[in-house]
Write an enzyme that holds these catalytic residues in place. Sequence first.
Site: not given
Length: 286
Positions: A13, A97, A127, A129, A165, A195, A223-224
């Site tokens: 992304c 981000c 996590h 984030e 997100t 997102c 990776s979630s």
Amino acid sequence: MVTVEIDKDSGFCPGVVTAIRKAEEELDKSGKLYCLGDIVHNSNEVDRLKNKGLVTITHEELRSLHNVKVLLRAHGEPPETYRIAKENNIEIIDATCPVVLKLQQRIKKSYVAGNHPQIVIYGKTGHAEVNGLVGQTDGEAIVVENTEDVSRLDFSKDIVLYSQTTKSREGLNAIEDEIRSHNPSGIFECHDTICRQVSNRMPRIRRFAASHELVLFVSGKKSSNGKILFDECSEANPNSKLINSEDDIQKEWLCNVNSIGICGATSTPRWLMANVKRRIEQILRQ
């Protein structure tokens, strides 16, 4: 003739692209850079950058560093990280981000407004984030991973719900409905902070998966977002396989299929998907 196609919409992304670009620019200049946590949840890409001089550190290790440069990845960080960096004369290369940064600001504004409502974050506990988002509330935000977690809320107080997100819209809807079913007596606000770069990939990846007989989904185990997108692939095409790299490909998967699709998470590099395609073509030529 077997067709092998890489999904044009898969891969990094924009937030991850920016973080890796900033890391490579600094590595090209100095040959060494610290990164707080894995720059992306893909071990293959982490190893590639490690070979260029990127050193991944923990938050505990950050406390002992002084007078160095440290990259903050796209996931974002809590205020505490910036405080430590300032005290230790650490130069921050901030690759947070913009979508995550805006969400942090919104959560902080909600937290300090009025009578301190309950800030609820739909996301994965621990996590990176989510840690950064919780940090905007001095650690008071409540993280819910599923509808069962909603029971921990105090429904006599105001509730403001946000989402990590990279979560799914369907999941957020379920959390919102569960909160409303408890008839909260205070004000309840639900903010869709997913997102669109991620959420828009879901219908696209379903169409892509359904258009092939076999799908190889390339993603790191951490990776979630990868787990969410692989679930979408599997629903659209039960003959979907989750792999970390080309080394995971099993020859028997390629038997009696005429079209193979390769796709991946927002943390999956394009070069890795290209490696998968080359390995498939090598096996098919044997």
